[in-house]
Design a protein around this motif. Structure first.
Motif, mmCIF file in Angstrom:
data_model
loop_
_atom_site.group_PDB
_atom_site.id
_atom_site.type_symbol
_atom_site.label_atom_id
_atom_site.label_comp_id
_atom_site.label_asym_id
_atom_site.label_seq_id
_atom_site.Cartn_x
_atom_site.Cartn_y
_atom_site.Cartn_z
ATOM 1 N N HIS A 66 4.312 -1.427 -3.342
ATOM 2 C CA HIS A 66 3.146 -0.818 -2.812
ATOM 3 C C HIS A 66 3.364 -0.278 -1.291
ATOM 4 N N ASN A 67 3.753 -1.333 -0.592
ATOM 5 C CA ASN A 67 3.883 -1.209 0.964
ATOM 6 C C ASN A 67 4.998 -0.338 1.262
ATOM 7 N N ALA A 68 6.097 -0.318 0.551
ATOM 8 C CA ALA A 68 7.320 0.451 1.024
ATOM 9 C C ALA A 68 6.845 2.064 0.766
ATOM 10 N N ILE A 69 6.119 2.325 -0.453
ATOM 11 C CA ILE A 69 5.630 3.564 -0.821
ATOM 12 C C ILE A 69 4.638 4.069 0.186
ATOM 13 N N SER A 70 4.001 3.389 0.918
ATOM 14 C CA SER A 70 2.862 3.595 1.882
ATOM 15 C C SER A 70 3.688 3.853 3.178
ATOM 16 N N GLN A 71 4.830 3.429 3.387
ATOM 17 C CA GLN A 71 5.543 3.940 4.525
ATOM 18 C C GLN A 71 6.454 5.010 4.234
ATOM 19 N N GLY A 72 6.387 5.673 3.111
ATOM 20 C CA GLY A 72 6.956 7.096 2.875
ATOM 21 C C GLY A 72 8.236 6.777 2.112
#
Length: 200
Positions: free
Chosen positions: A43-49
């Motif tokens: 989730h966090n990595a996707i939030s970062q693009g």
């Protein structure tokens, strides 16, 4: 359609994408230690693009049992409904189910920080096969369609099987099953509209 070994859908158009997905999943498992951190759904990595993870994360698995369960389901669905598959529709179905599954998890289940496995997409593939059965006047399609949604409803209300969780050494992401099935439903409706328009 009566299922026998003689009518297995072994033509290239029916098997190519299923085979590619299976091989990629096996390779992802073999090289998990080297590449998982770059490709799994986080989730966090996707939030970062790192948007590629919404697709690639589905190819990874928690352990060998998890992989074998999902590949077995993929194979069974191919044996049951592979005659409906072709390179274009199966590719688009996989992409649609994977995308809707990941977006559903990202937007509505932010507490799931990491997800791996083909099970969400497999539910979408199941829905597609059931709908195609219905379209071709096969009454078992209705049973399959109702059955998959009852299974999902049961999971949403009662939670996942502890036995399965123990087998795959992880919590079962029941929301992935829901969103994957919705992805398969959305694709199937669009695909039928396309086929009907093509006929007229």
């Amino acid at each position: 359609m009566t299922f026998t070994a003689k009518n297995l859908p072994i033509q290239k158009q029916h098997t190519l994408i299923v085979s590619i997905i299976s091989i990629l999943a096996i390779l992802a498992f073999v090289f998990d230690d080297q590449i998982a951190n770059l490709f799994v759904y986080q989730h966090n990595a996707i939030s970062q693009g790192e948007l590629w993870r919404v697709f690639t994360g589905h190819l990874f698995h928690t352990n060998a049992v998890h992989l074998l369960l999902n590949l077995s389901a993929l194979l069974l669905l191919w044996a049951l409904h592979g005659h409906f598959y072709n390179i274009k529709n199966y590719s688009l179905m996989f992409i649609s189910s994977a995308l809707v599954c990941s977006l559903g998890l990202y937007l509505f289940s932010p507490d799931i920080s990491q997800y791996v496995g083909l099970s969400g997409v497999i539910h979408g593939i199941f829905v597609f096969g059931a709908i195609m059965d219905i379209r071709h006047k096969d009454k078992t399609g209705y049973l399959l369609f109702i059955g998959v949604w009852l299974k999902i409803a049961h999971e949403q209300y009662y939670g996942a099987s502890e036995q399965v969780a123990n087998l795959i050494d992880a919590n079962v992401a029941i929301d992935a099953h829901l969103w994957g099935a919705i992805g398969g439903l959305v694709f199937s409706c669009g695909y039928i509209i396309y086929l009907n328009a093509k006929k007229s």
